[in-house]
Design an enzyme around this catalytic site. Sequence first.
Site, mmCIF file in Angstrom:
data_model
loop_
_atom_site.group_PDB
_atom_site.id
_atom_site.type_symbol
_atom_site.label_atom_id
_atom_site.label_comp_id
_atom_site.label_asym_id
_atom_site.label_seq_id
_atom_site.Cartn_x
_atom_site.Cartn_y
_atom_site.Cartn_z
ATOM 1 N N HIS A 184 -2.554 10.910 0.825
ATOM 2 C CA HIS A 184 -2.429 10.957 2.535
ATOM 3 C C HIS A 184 -1.294 12.152 2.491
ATOM 4 C CE1 HIS A 184 -1.324 7.314 4.669
ATOM 5 N NE2 HIS A 184 -0.562 8.543 5.328
ATOM 6 N N ARG B 110 0.776 -1.126 0.169
ATOM 7 C CA ARG B 110 -0.632 -0.331 -0.190
ATOM 8 C C ARG B 110 0.571 1.104 0.014
ATOM 9 N NH1 ARG B 110 -2.515 2.680 5.073
ATOM 10 N NH2 ARG B 110 -3.672 4.419 4.112
ATOM 11 N N TYR C 182 -4.050 2.233 15.953
ATOM 12 C CA TYR C 182 -2.524 1.718 17.151
ATOM 13 C C TYR C 182 -3.171 1.136 18.619
ATOM 14 C CZ TYR C 182 -0.235 3.464 12.631
ATOM 15 O OH TYR C 182 0.499 2.975 10.987
ATOM 16 N N ASN D 88 -7.200 1.067 9.937
ATOM 17 C CA ASN D 88 -6.345 2.108 10.525
ATOM 18 C C ASN D 88 -6.175 1.561 12.124
ATOM 19 O OD1 ASN D 88 -5.083 1.900 7.294
ATOM 20 N ND2 ASN D 88 -4.538 4.158 8.133
ATOM 21 N N GLU E 214 -3.564 -0.382 8.049
ATOM 22 C CA GLU E 214 -2.772 0.299 9.013
ATOM 23 C C GLU E 214 -2.768 -0.303 9.972
ATOM 24 O OE1 GLU E 214 -1.330 4.399 8.844
ATOM 25 O OE2 GLU E 214 -1.297 4.712 7.196
ATOM 26 N N GLU F 9 -6.926 8.761 6.472
ATOM 27 C CA GLU F 9 -7.302 9.270 7.830
ATOM 28 C C GLU F 9 -8.042 10.462 7.671
ATOM 29 O OE1 GLU F 9 -4.235 8.110 10.715
ATOM 30 O OE2 GLU F 9 -4.173 5.778 10.603
#
Length: 465
Positions: free
Chosen positions: A127, A83, A312, A310, A369, A172
Site C-alpha cells: 500500500h 484490512r 469514494y 475502492n 475501501e 490502487e
Amino acid sequence: MTTMFAQNKFLWGVASAAYQVEGGYQADGKGRSNWDVYTNEYQVTQAFIDKQHTGNVAINFYERSQYLQDIALMKQLGVNAYRFSIAWSRILPNGIGEINPKGVAYYHQLIDDLLANDIEPVVTNFHWDLPYQLQEKGGWGNSNSVQWYAEYVDVLFANYGDRVKKFITFNEPFIYLFFIDLLAHNAIAKANPYAISNETYGKQAEAVHHLLLASAIATQNYHQLNLGGVIGITLSFTPTIPLDANNAEDVRAATVFDGLHNRWFLDAMYKGKYPDDIVKLHQQYNPAFQVSAEEMQLIAAHKPDFIGVNFYAPAYIKADASAPYGAEWFSTNPDEVKMFNGPVRPEYLYQLLVWIKNEYGNPTIYITENGAGFGAADEQLDGNIVRDPLRTDYIQRHIDSAMQAKRDGVDLRGYFLWSFCDNFEWVFGYDKRFGIVYVDFDSQRRTPKQSFYAYQQIINETPSK
Ligand code: BGC
C-alpha cells in the site's frame, strides 16, 4: 492458531495501511521507505498543507499495547474483518535480500491477536510504501521490480499464509502511480505541486505495467502454494461524468479518464488487452512503452480471485489542455460542501458494481475501501462523542447502494470502511480525517464518532448472507 474463516460469510470490516497508522518508523530494524524519506528529508506535506507532518508516530499502531485497545474497539463496533497492509521495509529492510525477523514477528503477533478476537486479517501486501533502496533503483519503473515484489511476497505467503486467507497484491495502482506519488515528487522538486505532464503519464505507463505483471506472478505463486485462501487486487474506481454533457470535448476527456483509471486494469486482467485508446496516448508521449503478447497473456492467465473495489466518488471531467491527457478531474467537484475525495453520489457505487458485473463476467467483489471526510465542521467534539453527520449520512447511503447491487446479482462478499481511526492522509498529513474513530494525535486518545455507532447499527441489522 488455525481459525478458518468461511469464504461465504459477508465481511463487515474496516481498513487501514501501514504507513498511515503504524509509526515506529525506525523500530526493530525497519529499513527506510519512500514515505519515510518524503516526509522527513523532503517534508513533502509542506507544499500541500504548509506544515511538516510525518508518519513517524502516526496513530502508534506499531505498539501492541495501543493496537490491542484498537482491536477491542473494533470488537465493540462488531466488525469481523480488518484490512491492513504490511510495510515491506519491516520485512526486508533493503527491499530484497536479508529478512528482518523482528519485522516478521510484529505481523505474526498482530495476526494472532486479530484471530483471537474473531476478526479475520485481510492483508494488503503493498500500500504505497516502497523500501527506499528500491525507489532509488527506479522503483516500479525498473523492470526488476517484478522480481523484487515476487521475492517479498513469497516471504509473506510462507510466514502468514497458514492464517491469512485473503491477500491483496496491491492497493490502487492508479492513485499511487498517477497521482499521490507524482504529487510527492513535485513537492520534492519544488515544482507546482499539482502539475503533471503528459510525458510523466507516458512514463508511468511502464511502471503500472510492471506492477500488473508483478501482481499476476504473485497470484500464480500464491495459487501454486495451495494454502486454501484467495488472492485479489484492490483498484480505485472513479466513474466519470462529463462536466458539460453537451460539450464534445468534455465527453471525450471523460472517456480518456475512464480508460486510464477504470478500464485499464480490468480490461488487462479480464480481456487480456489494454484499451487501445489509452495505449495510443501513452505511446504518443512515451514511444518506449511497448507490451508483448506474452506479457498480456500472463496478466490474463493469472487473474485475481476477487476484485477489491475502492470507491469514494465519481469525477466530473473537464477538457483542459493543461491537465495530463487533457482531462481534468481533481478540481471539478460542484458540491457546495465538499467531500475530500469528490462529489457525494452514492448511486454511482451501484452503477459501478453493476457495470463490473456485466462487463467483466461477474467477478467476486469486496468493497475494500469506502468512506469520507468533510473537514472540521463535520468533526464536532460533543462530550464523549464526535458528531459527524455528513460522514454518517455518506456511509449509510453508500452501504444501501452496495447492498442494492448485491440484491441485483453482484457477487459482493464484503464491505470495508475507510477508515477505522483518523490517520496520516499522505501528502495532506493529519489534516484530512477519514476515521469513524477520532484520534487526538498528541495524546493518541480515541473517541468514537457518531458514524462509528451508525456503522455498528448497520452491521447489527443487515443480514449477512
Ligand atoms: C487510499 C488510502 C487513502 C484513502 C482516502 C485511498 O485512495 O487507498 O490510503 O487514505 O483513499 O483518501
